[in-house]
Scaffold this active site. Structure first.
Site, PDB file in Angstrom:
ATOM      1  N   ASP A 111      -2.267   0.491   2.871  1.00 12.79           N
ATOM      2  CA  ASP A 111      -1.803  -0.620   3.703  1.00 12.79           C
ATOM      3  C   ASP A 111      -0.341  -0.385   4.082  1.00 12.79           C
ATOM      4  OD1 ASP A 111      -4.305  -1.883   3.203  1.00 12.79           O
ATOM      5  OD2 ASP A 111      -3.525  -2.577   1.275  1.00 12.79           O
TER       6      ASP A 111
ATOM      7  N   SER B 244      -6.829   1.213  -1.144  1.00 13.60           N
ATOM      8  CA  SER B 244      -6.417   0.793   0.187  1.00 13.60           C
ATOM      9  C   SER B 244      -5.059   1.389   0.541  1.00 13.60           C
ATOM     10  CB  SER B 244      -6.328  -0.740   0.249  1.00 13.60           C
ATOM     11  OG  SER B 244      -6.276  -1.189   1.574  1.00 13.60           O
TER      12      SER B 244
ATOM     13  N   SER C  45      -8.419   0.377   4.295  1.00 14.01           N
ATOM     14  CA  SER C  45      -6.990   0.455   4.603  1.00 14.01           C
ATOM     15  C   SER C  45      -6.662  -0.397   5.813  1.00 14.01           C
ATOM     16  CB  SER C  45      -6.572   1.904   4.887  1.00 14.01           C
ATOM     17  OG  SER C  45      -6.816   2.740   3.778  1.00 14.01           O
TER      18      SER C  45
END
Length: 327
Positions: A266, A264, A226
């Site tokens: 983000d 992830s 991340s």
């Protein structure tokens, strides 16, 4: 080393005096690093002084690149276009304890003596590759120490929330940078701070630096990759405009080789000062400056990190910057 120490220049704008998010007036950064036994973790606080002294909100915008994360307070930022607390970054499973400690800290401030609702903002990345994440090591005293130690000088690399992170096959961490831009004829500053912990192939100013080729060992590929990005500016943007700035921050991850994987998380949060917002047509330089600052902050987060050994004997190795050759 920072990116500039390697002769890497990102974009066309000058940096602020510190080349850090704290070049934005009234923004401070503090860390608490927790290293003990199998723990390599910590907390990082981005502290707008106004929110701990005389204001109760600042305009803000949120952008989600991939939403596999536990960003506490996200929906209210999206709905109301404001933050009410400093922005804290930490380890995934410690985020809830950090949020509770942040609420306690804020309620004890004079400005909140009558407060009955508060939206703590806590971002996270998963440091479970190098740290015993299930132990949830971050406590209230760590949160308070990070907030109260916040200052203008920003330590980068393996510190605070970046202590146990891994990015692009190397040891990741905390990075920061800033740019001085023109907004509607006024000189303004935009600064970024990142907590890098994502997958892909490191690319520095167009030069690919694949970990599997440059390291003498197999690079780590942990789950839960991340990235948290915080952008601050002294430009008087409104919440909608700050959301547009936040989107550009997420775009900048691609410049350093992010692959935006399925797992992830983000996120980018952009906040600013109140004032009459400029026309959207005046935002081009702040968009460009944001992407440049985030790109450099991401590189700094890796280049300043050191090889780290942690949980179960695992290792994340520093970028071999001696192998970098300018194009």
């Amino acid at each position: 080393m920072r990116a500039t120490d390697l002769g890497i220049t990102i974009g066309r704008f000058d940096t602020g005096p510190r080349n850090a998010i704290t070049d934005v007036e009234g923004v401070l950064v503090g860390h608490t690093t927790v290293v003990a036994d199998d723990v390599r973790s910590g907390v990082t606080a981005v502290v707008p002084e106004a929110l701990t002294t005389w204001r109760t909100t600042l305009p803000a915008g949120l952008a989600v690149g991939n939403g596999h994360g536990k960003l506490i307070g996200a929906t209210q930022i999206d709905e109301m276009g404001a933050i009410e607390t400093p922005i804290l970054l930490t380890s995934t499973l410690s985020a809830y304890r950090v949020a509770d400690a942040l609420v306690t800290y804020m309620l004890n401030l004079p400005e909140h003596h009558d407060t009955i609702t508060l939206n703590p903002v806590v971002g996270e990345t998963n440091d479970g590759f190098l740290s015993d994440i299930r132990s949830r090591p971050i406590r209230e005293e760590h949160v308070v120490a990070a907030i109260e130690s916040a200052g203008r000088e920003v330590v980068e690399g393996c510190v605070g929330a970046g202590t146990g992170t891994v990015a692009l096959g190397y040891k990741g961490g905390i990075g920061t940078a800033s740019r001085v831009v023109d907004v509607a004829g006024e000189t303004r500053t935009v600064g970024a701070l990142v907590q890098s912990n994502f997958g892909g192939t490191l690319t520095a100013a167009g030069v690919r630096m694949p970990a599997q080729e440059l390291l003498a060992t197999t690079p780590p590929e942990p789950d839960g990759n991340s990235c948290m990005i915080v952008v601050a500016t002294d430009a008087p943007l409104d919440a909608r405009q700050l959301q547009r700035v936040a989107r550009r921050a997420v775009y900048a991850m691609a410049r350093v080789g992010a692959r935006y994987s399925n797992s992830s998380g983000d996120y980018a949060i952009a906040f600013g000062s109140h004032g009459a917002p400029p026309a959207d047509s005046a935002l081009n330089e702040i968009f460009e400056g944001t992407m440049d600052a985030v790109e450099e902050a991401l590189l700094n987060s890796l280049f300043t990190a050191e090889t780290t050994y942690g949980y179960r004997g695992r290792a994340a190795h520093a970028v071999p910057t001696s192998r970098y050759s300018q194009p």
